[in-house]
Structures are given as structure tokens and as C-alpha cells.
Design a protein around this motif. Structure first.
Motif, PDB file in Angstrom:
ATOM      1  N   ASP A 247       0.865  -1.186   0.000  1.00 59.08           N
ATOM      2  CA  ASP A 247       0.000   0.000   0.000  1.00 59.08           C
ATOM      3  C   ASP A 247       0.900   1.235   0.000  1.00 59.08           C
ATOM      4  O   ASP A 247       1.094   1.882   1.024  1.00 59.08           O
ATOM      5  CB  ASP A 247      -0.918  -0.004   1.224  1.00 59.08           C
ATOM      6  CG  ASP A 247      -1.851  -1.205   1.239  1.00 59.08           C
ATOM      7  OD1 ASP A 247      -2.482  -1.469   0.206  1.00 59.08           O
ATOM      8  OD2 ASP A 247      -1.936  -1.879   2.282  1.00 59.08           O
ATOM      9  N   ASN A 248       1.455   1.546  -1.151  1.00 55.00           N
ATOM     10  CA  ASN A 248       2.448   2.621  -1.235  1.00 55.00           C
ATOM     11  C   ASN A 248       1.931   3.880  -1.899  1.00 55.00           C
ATOM     12  O   ASN A 248       2.705   4.766  -2.259  1.00 55.00           O
ATOM     13  CB  ASN A 248       3.702   2.126  -1.967  1.00 55.00           C
ATOM     14  CG  ASN A 248       3.421   1.667  -3.393  1.00 55.00           C
ATOM     15  OD1 ASN A 248       2.291   1.345  -3.730  1.00 55.00           O
ATOM     16  ND2 ASN A 248       4.450   1.612  -4.217  1.00 55.00           N
ATOM     17  N   GLU A 249       0.593   3.984  -2.037  1.00 56.40           N
ATOM     18  CA  GLU A 249       0.057   5.173  -2.692  1.00 56.40           C
ATOM     19  C   GLU A 249       0.262   6.440  -1.878  1.00 56.40           C
ATOM     20  O   GLU A 249       0.123   7.547  -2.400  1.00 56.40           O
ATOM     21  CB  GLU A 249      -1.432   5.000  -3.013  1.00 56.40           C
ATOM     22  CG  GLU A 249      -2.319   4.786  -1.800  1.00 56.40           C
ATOM     23  CD  GLU A 249      -2.446   3.325  -1.405  1.00 56.40           C
ATOM     24  OE1 GLU A 249      -3.282   3.019  -0.533  1.00 56.40           O
ATOM     25  OE2 GLU A 249      -1.712   2.486  -1.956  1.00 56.40           O
ATOM     26  N   PRO A 385       3.145  -9.212   0.913  1.00 56.24           N
ATOM     27  CA  PRO A 385       2.420  -9.517   2.154  1.00 56.24           C
ATOM     28  C   PRO A 385       1.975 -10.978   2.152  1.00 56.24           C
ATOM     29  O   PRO A 385       1.846 -11.607   1.098  1.00 56.24           O
ATOM     30  CB  PRO A 385       1.206  -8.582   2.097  1.00 56.24           C
ATOM     31  CG  PRO A 385       1.493  -7.604   1.018  1.00 56.24           C
ATOM     32  CD  PRO A 385       2.418  -8.266   0.069  1.00 56.24           C
ATOM     33  N   LEU A 386       1.733 -11.515   3.338  1.00 57.41           N
ATOM     34  CA  LEU A 386       1.222 -12.877   3.420  1.00 57.41           C
ATOM     35  C   LEU A 386      -0.088 -12.975   2.642  1.00 57.41           C
ATOM     36  O   LEU A 386      -0.963 -12.113   2.768  1.00 57.41           O
ATOM     37  CB  LEU A 386       0.991 -13.282   4.876  1.00 57.41           C
ATOM     38  CG  LEU A 386       2.235 -13.375   5.774  1.00 57.41           C
ATOM     39  CD1 LEU A 386       1.854 -13.861   7.164  1.00 57.41           C
ATOM     40  CD2 LEU A 386       3.295 -14.278   5.157  1.00 57.41           C
ATOM     41  N   GLY A 387      -0.204 -14.028   1.836  1.00 54.78           N
ATOM     42  CA  GLY A 387      -1.401 -14.214   1.040  1.00 54.78           C
ATOM     43  C   GLY A 387      -1.383 -13.487  -0.290  1.00 54.78           C
ATOM     44  O   GLY A 387      -2.429 -13.350  -0.932  1.00 54.78           O
ATOM     45  N   THR A 388      -0.201 -13.020  -0.727  1.00 63.59           N
ATOM     46  CA  THR A 388      -0.106 -12.308  -2.001  1.00 63.59           C
ATOM     47  C   THR A 388      -0.630 -13.171  -3.147  1.00 63.59           C
ATOM     48  O   THR A 388      -0.320 -14.354  -3.248  1.00 63.59           O
ATOM     49  CB  THR A 388       1.354 -11.911  -2.286  1.00 63.59           C
ATOM     50  OG1 THR A 388       1.769 -10.927  -1.334  1.00 63.59           O
ATOM     51  CG2 THR A 388       1.520 -11.316  -3.686  1.00 63.59           C
ATOM     52  N   ARG A 389      -1.429 -12.556  -4.008  1.00 62.30           N
ATOM     53  CA  ARG A 389      -1.968 -13.236  -5.191  1.00 62.30           C
ATOM     54  C   ARG A 389      -0.963 -13.161  -6.335  1.00 62.30           C
ATOM     55  O   ARG A 389       0.047 -12.464  -6.245  1.00 62.30           O
ATOM     56  CB  ARG A 389      -3.286 -12.579  -5.609  1.00 62.30           C
ATOM     57  CG  ARG A 389      -4.373 -12.616  -4.553  1.00 62.30           C
ATOM     58  CD  ARG A 389      -5.683 -12.120  -5.139  1.00 62.30           C
ATOM     59  NE  ARG A 389      -6.743 -11.996  -4.143  1.00 62.30           N
ATOM     60  CZ  ARG A 389      -8.024 -11.855  -4.441  1.00 62.30           C
ATOM     61  NH1 ARG A 389      -8.405 -11.800  -5.698  1.00 62.30           N
ATOM     62  NH2 ARG A 389      -8.934 -11.749  -3.491  1.00 62.30           N
ATOM     63  N   PRO A 390      -1.239 -13.871  -7.436  1.00 63.21           N
ATOM     64  CA  PRO A 390      -0.326 -13.780  -8.582  1.00 63.21           C
ATOM     65  C   PRO A 390      -0.101 -12.358  -9.080  1.00 63.21           C
ATOM     66  O   PRO A 390       0.980 -12.024  -9.556  1.00 63.21           O
ATOM     67  CB  PRO A 390      -1.028 -14.639  -9.642  1.00 63.21           C
ATOM     68  CG  PRO A 390      -1.787 -15.650  -8.857  1.00 63.21           C
ATOM     69  CD  PRO A 390      -2.265 -14.907  -7.637  1.00 63.21           C
ATOM     70  N   ASP A 391      -1.126 -11.497  -8.983  1.00 65.51           N
ATOM     71  CA  ASP A 391      -0.971 -10.080  -9.317  1.00 65.51           C
ATOM     72  C   ASP A 391      -0.946  -9.273  -8.029  1.00 65.51           C
ATOM     73  O   ASP A 391      -1.740  -9.516  -7.118  1.00 65.51           O
ATOM     74  CB  ASP A 391      -2.116  -9.625 -10.215  1.00 65.51           C
ATOM     75  CG  ASP A 391      -2.071 -10.300 -11.575  1.00 65.51           C
ATOM     76  OD1 ASP A 391      -1.234  -9.893 -12.397  1.00 65.51           O
ATOM     77  OD2 ASP A 391      -2.854 -11.242 -11.794  1.00 65.51           O
ATOM     78  N   MET A 392      -0.042  -8.302  -7.964  1.00 67.06           N
ATOM     79  CA  MET A 392       0.227  -7.592  -6.716  1.00 67.06           C
ATOM     80  C   MET A 392      -0.503  -6.255  -6.648  1.00 67.06           C
ATOM     81  O   MET A 392      -0.905  -5.694  -7.663  1.00 67.06           O
ATOM     82  CB  MET A 392       1.741  -7.393  -6.576  1.00 67.06           C
ATOM     83  CG  MET A 392       2.508  -8.704  -6.446  1.00 67.06           C
ATOM     84  SD  MET A 392       4.273  -8.573  -6.836  1.00 67.06           S
ATOM     85  CE  MET A 392       4.785  -7.197  -5.793  1.00 67.06           C
ATOM     86  N   ASN A 393      -0.606  -5.721  -5.424  1.00 66.85           N
ATOM     87  CA  ASN A 393      -1.241  -4.427  -5.186  1.00 66.85           C
ATOM     88  C   ASN A 393      -0.258  -3.261  -5.252  1.00 66.85           C
ATOM     89  O   ASN A 393      -0.678  -2.106  -5.347  1.00 66.85           O
ATOM     90  CB  ASN A 393      -1.908  -4.406  -3.804  1.00 66.85           C
ATOM     91  CG  ASN A 393      -3.253  -5.117  -3.810  1.00 66.85           C
ATOM     92  OD1 ASN A 393      -4.026  -4.978  -4.745  1.00 66.85           O
ATOM     93  ND2 ASN A 393      -3.514  -5.884  -2.770  1.00 66.85           N
ATOM     94  N   ASN A 394       1.040  -3.537  -5.152  1.00 62.91           N
ATOM     95  CA  ASN A 394       2.039  -2.467  -5.094  1.00 62.91           C
ATOM     96  C   ASN A 394       1.946  -1.582  -6.329  1.00 62.91           C
ATOM     97  O   ASN A 394       1.958  -2.076  -7.460  1.00 62.91           O
ATOM     98  CB  ASN A 394       3.447  -3.051  -5.021  1.00 62.91           C
ATOM     99  CG  ASN A 394       3.564  -4.211  -4.049  1.00 62.91           C
ATOM    100  OD1 ASN A 394       2.857  -5.210  -4.198  1.00 62.91           O
ATOM    101  ND2 ASN A 394       4.455  -4.105  -3.096  1.00 62.91           N
ATOM    102  N   ASP A 395       1.872  -0.284  -6.134  1.00 63.04           N
ATOM    103  CA  ASP A 395       1.932   0.642  -7.263  1.00 63.04           C
ATOM    104  C   ASP A 395       3.379   0.762  -7.722  1.00 63.04           C
ATOM    105  O   ASP A 395       4.296   0.842  -6.896  1.00 63.04           O
ATOM    106  CB  ASP A 395       1.385   2.011  -6.870  1.00 63.04           C
ATOM    107  CG  ASP A 395      -0.088   1.964  -6.502  1.00 63.04           C
ATOM    108  OD1 ASP A 395      -0.746   0.943  -6.799  1.00 63.04           O
ATOM    109  OD2 ASP A 395      -0.582   2.938  -5.913  1.00 63.04           O
TER     110      ASP A 395
END
Length: 506
Positions: A247-249, A385-395
Motif C-alpha cells: 500500500d504505497n500510494e 504480504p502474506l497471502g499475495t496473489r499472482p498479481d500484486m497491489n504495489n503501485d
């Protein structure tokens, strides 16, 4: 698209059987929604076949070894490392498509908005013009002599322009767009082209002007950096890794970022690309089995001081005492920190000589065909993060404030090798990393510091070319002619547009 979908509380629907200029593009919200298509093209930049491949794997930072039956892929990955690619390499083709898909979408929207004759469209046309210039900046950097296409209605395939002509076009487009776009940063402007985005792109253009056009523009690069620095909009984050969190927004450094989302804005799949096939899933409780591919070149990992906070510390045999850093290596444990991970891979090629306990090592025994499955420090710069999916949330930070500081330092140093201001700017970045300041700047330590700070942010190839070391030999790569500074025009493009001219070397 999340950024461009306006909130709505009126749930009554007005149904249309077709979207036309008469029943759409009437309000600012509808224009913003349409604008999103030009930005969604950016999501391909960090995918496994995206623009990241030719910028990172072709540099001395990254490598994708052939691990027995894994990652052979017809040799495309080792070609990138060895600089033996050809016009058929699908990573080169994918990068060309990334650039011109973005250009074409911008052209379409500019045409549609212009045809409306609606004054509401004026700032959006400027925004699209600036975004198109960014796509062209990437094309200029990687392919050089490319066609300048701005007319969406053209029926004839465009002829290529010289690299110097493309440089002049990008400069003009950026300068024209700057007064048209918003000065706002953050909030509704986050993830969209604004004044600071375009000034950073202009600084990057001027920093590489000698490569692109034959004429250095160090003073102009420094001028643009000064405007960004003096704006007061940005500052160095106290913790380097805040910039790369899931969550780097909210980062105070990110000037322009691509807002990825694990569900709605996919494409950033680094967790899959780099993590070990067994330990990566257990360590981070990934929801899918990773691919065990991308890793850092050992010499690059060793370029960091041992106490550099950006490097991190490895896992140990006594427990998961690893300190987060740009790299993941050492003994691997599960998410609880209690179970040492094992990999009984004796039936496969690329056997780890130490046997089943998984210990990721910085050493890579060979590029191909049987690199160990545990060879190479993995990319851990972006939080998993724990539970990361194949596509990430990091911007993904396309432009970051630390880069502006280092660009200003380099532009000053190029004009005055003894510049105290340049030295102070570089040491500001080093201080955040917890390491001793430089006493002087040299070409060698300035390039090395840029590499350490900007690792895996798609700048290394461009930096190596600017500093004149791109053709040098490094691990598992022979010295190459400078004509390999440009990638080939994909064969499929020349077949469809015979007016294109292949770059030298190919």
C-alpha cells in the motif's frame, strides 16, 4: 481503471444501445472514464512479457537463467542477458507493442475529444498529449528510429523518423503539454499525468540528450530537476521501503506511479516471476505456486556495502533472522518461522549441490542449461504480504523523487566535477541508506549509486548506456558493439510496414 471510475450515488440507469459522441463524452465524469483506456495500457509494463524485460533483464542487474526444464523458452531470456536478441525475440516484440498500443490509444482519444469541439476536453487533450510523449520517450530510448504517428485517421503506414527527430518531437510535446495539465499532486491527480510528471520526463529526456540527439543538455536537465525539488511537493521517505510497500500510494517520493490492483488492475506479477517454486509460496503464503525465474546478478548484489539498509540481510540456518532488503537470499523458512523449507529436486536438472534444505544463494553457477533451482538472490524490493496473489497491489513508481535528486546531482557533476551541491545530493540519498558519505563523485561511484538506489525501477539499461559501459563484458555476457544499445525493430512490424528501417546490427 480504479483511478478513472468516478463515484456515483444516483442508481437510476439511462440505457443506450450504443456508445456514440451524441450520448457519451458529455460530462467531465464521462470524459475521465474514457481517458482511463490510455492509462490501462501502462499495466503491461511490469508483466512477465512486458517492457520490464528489455530494461532489466538486458542490464547487469537481472538475469533469468535456464534452470533445467524451466525458463528455456526458446532462448529468449538468455538472449536478453547475452545481448544476442534478434527481431523475432518475443520480449522485444512485446515491448514494441507496449509502446505503440499506448501511443495508438492516446491518438484515438485525442481524435475523439478534438472532434467533439467541447471546451471540457481541453485539459484532457493536454493530459493525453503528455502521456503519449511518455510512451514515445520509452520508444525513443529502446528502439530509436521510430515512426511519429499522431493522426488517428491516417490510412498510410508511417515512415520512421531519425532518433534526433523523435527526441525533438518528445521535447516539443512535453513542453506544450506542461501548461495544459493540472499542477495538483496526489488525491484525484494520483496515477495521472500532471505537471511534475511531465517535468520529470523532460529532465530524463535532457539527461540522455547526448545519447538521443548528439547534443548534451545538462543545464536543462538540472533546471527541470530544480523546479521539481523547489516545488515542495515531494521529499525522501525516512524508510526506503515505504516506497515499495503493498500500500504505497501514500509515498511522498512517488511522482508518477502506476496504480496496480490484485483484482482490478493486474499485471504486476513479480511475486510469481522471482520466488522459488517451493520456499516462496511457503514463506509468503502465496495463493499460487511461483515460477522460480528472475534473480539478481551476483556482482550487482555485491556492489552494496554489507551495512547498506537497501541490501538487507539473509536468512540463516538458525532461524528466519532475515532483514528485509532489495534481495532475498539465505536459508528459507515458512511464514511461521519454524519450519525450514526443503526441495527434493534430485529428479530434475539444475540440482542444488547442498541437497534438500533450501538456501537461496547469490552465486549463479551458470546461465544455461542447468542453473541451480536455488541459484540467485531474488527480488524482494517490493513487499510480498502474506497471502499475495499472482498479481500484486504495489503501485509501480515510474518516477520517484530520489531519482530526481540523483539526476540533478549528475547534471551538476557533468558540468562541474567538483560540484559540492552534486556531492551533497548524492550523500542525502546515501544517508537514508545508512552508509558513509562519498568524499567525491566519480563516474564509477555515481553510476553505482544510481544502480543501488534505483534497482528494478527500469532505469539501469538507460544509465549504463549514458555512462558508456553498456557494451562492456559482465557475468556470462561478452563485450558487444555499441549498436546493441538499440533493440531491433520487430520483424513482424517491418513485414506489415515496409517503410520501417531496421536498426544497425540486425
Amino acid at each position: 481503471m480504479i483511478v478513472f471510475a468516478p463515484a456515483c450515488s444516483d442508481l437510476e440507469e439511462e440505457l443506450f444501445d450504443a456508445v456514440t459522441e451524441d450520448n457519451f463524452f458529455r460530462t467531465e465524469e464521462e470524459l475521465i472514464s474514457a481517458l482511463g483506456a490510455a492509462y490501462t495500457s501502462l499495466y503491461g509494463i511490469m508483466s512477465n512479457g512486458g517492457f520490464v524485460c528489455i530494461q532489466e533483464v538486458a542490464s547487469d542487474e537481472m538475469v533469468v537463467p535456464t534452470r533445467g526444464p524451466d525458463w528455456g523458452d526458446g532462448g529468449v531470456w538468455t538472449q536478453l542477458h547475452e545481448h544476442t536478441w534478434d527481431p523475432e525475440n518475443d520480449k522485444v516484440i512485446g515491448s514494441w507493442n507496449f509502446v505503440f498500443n499506448g501511443v495508438n490509444t492516446c491518438n484515438r482519444l485525442i481524435f475523439q475529444f478534438t472532434e467533439l469541439g467541447n471546451p471540457l476536453t481541453d485539459p484532457f487533450i493536454g493530459e493525453l498529449q503528455g502521456l503519449r510523449a511518455l510512451y514515445y520517450l520509452w520508444g525513443l530510448d529502446t528502439f530509436g528510429n521510430i515512426p511519429i504517428a499522431t493522426d488517428f485517421t491516417a490510412t498510410e503506414p508511417p515512415a520512421p523518423s531519425s532518433r534526433a527527430e523523435v527526441y525533438a518531437f518528445v521535447e516539443q510535446e512535453l513542453l506544450e503539454a506542461i501548461p495544459l495539465v493540472t499542477k495538483d499532486v496526489g488525491g484525484a491527480a494520483y496515477g495521472r499525468v500532471n505537471e511534475m510528471t511531465l517535468r520529470t520526463a523532460l529532465a530524463k529526456l535532457y539527461l540522455n540528450a547526448e545519447v538521443y540527439s548528439g547534443s548534451p543538455q545538462w543545464a536543462k536537465a538540472a533546471e527541470q530537476c530544480d523546479i521539481i525539488i523547489n516545488s515542495g511537493n515531494f521529499s525522501l521517505e525516512p524508510d526506503y521501503f515505504t516506497n515499495f510497500a503493498a500500500d504505497n500510494e501514500g509515498s511522498q517520493e512517488n511522482i508518477f506511479a502506476i496504480p496496480y490492483d490484485e483484482v482490478f488492475a493486474t499485471g504486476f506479477n513479480l511475486a510469481m516471476q522471482t520466488n522459488h517454486i517451493v520456499s516462496g509460496q511457503a514463506t509468503y503464503q502465496l495463493t499460487a505456486q511461483p515460477w522460480n525465474g528472475w534473480c539478481a546478478v551476483e556482482e550487482f548484489v555485491n556492489s552494496y556495502d554489507a551495512d547498506d539498509l537497501r541490501k538487507g540481510q539473509p536468512g540463516t540456518e538458525d532461524g528466519p533472522s532475515r532483514v528485509r532488503g532489495n534481495f532475498l537470499w539465505g536459508a528459507q523458512w515458512d511464514a511461521s518461522g519454524t519450519v525450514r523449507q526443503m526441495d527434493d529436486n534430485t529428479a530434475l536438472s539444475g540440482i542444488d549441490p547442498d541437497g534438500p534444505p533450501i538456501t537461496l544463494r547469490t552465486e549463479i553457477n551458470e546461465l544455461k542449461p542447468n542453473a541451480w533451482r536455488e541459484a540467485g538472490a531474488r527480488v524482494a524490493k517490493y513487499e510480498f504480504p502474506l497471502g499475495t496473489r499472482p498479481d500484486m497491489n504495489n503501485d509501480f513508481p515510474v518516477f520517484r523523487y530520489a531519482d530526481v535528486l540523483l539526476m540533478k546531482a549528475e547534471a551538476q557533476w557533468r558540468q562541474d566535477n567538483g560540484s559540492a551541491e552534486a556531492l551533497a545530493l548524492v550523500n542525502q540519498v546515501r544517508d537514508r541508506a545508512g552508509i558513509d558519505p562519498f568524499n567525491e563523485l566519480t563516474a564509477e561511484n555515481l553510476l553505482a549509486e544510481r544502480g543501488r538506489e534505483m534497482f528494478f525501477e527500469l532505469h539501469r539499461r538507460t544509465d549504463q548506456i549514458r555512462f558508456g559501459v553498456w557494451g562492456d563484458a559482465w557475468w556470462a555476457k561478452e563485450a558487444k558493439d555499441e549498436c546493441y544499445e538499440l533493440f531491433p525493430i520487430p520483424a513482424v512490424q517491418i513485414q506489415s510496414n515496409p517503410r520501417l528501417v531496421q536498426n544497425d546490427c540486425y
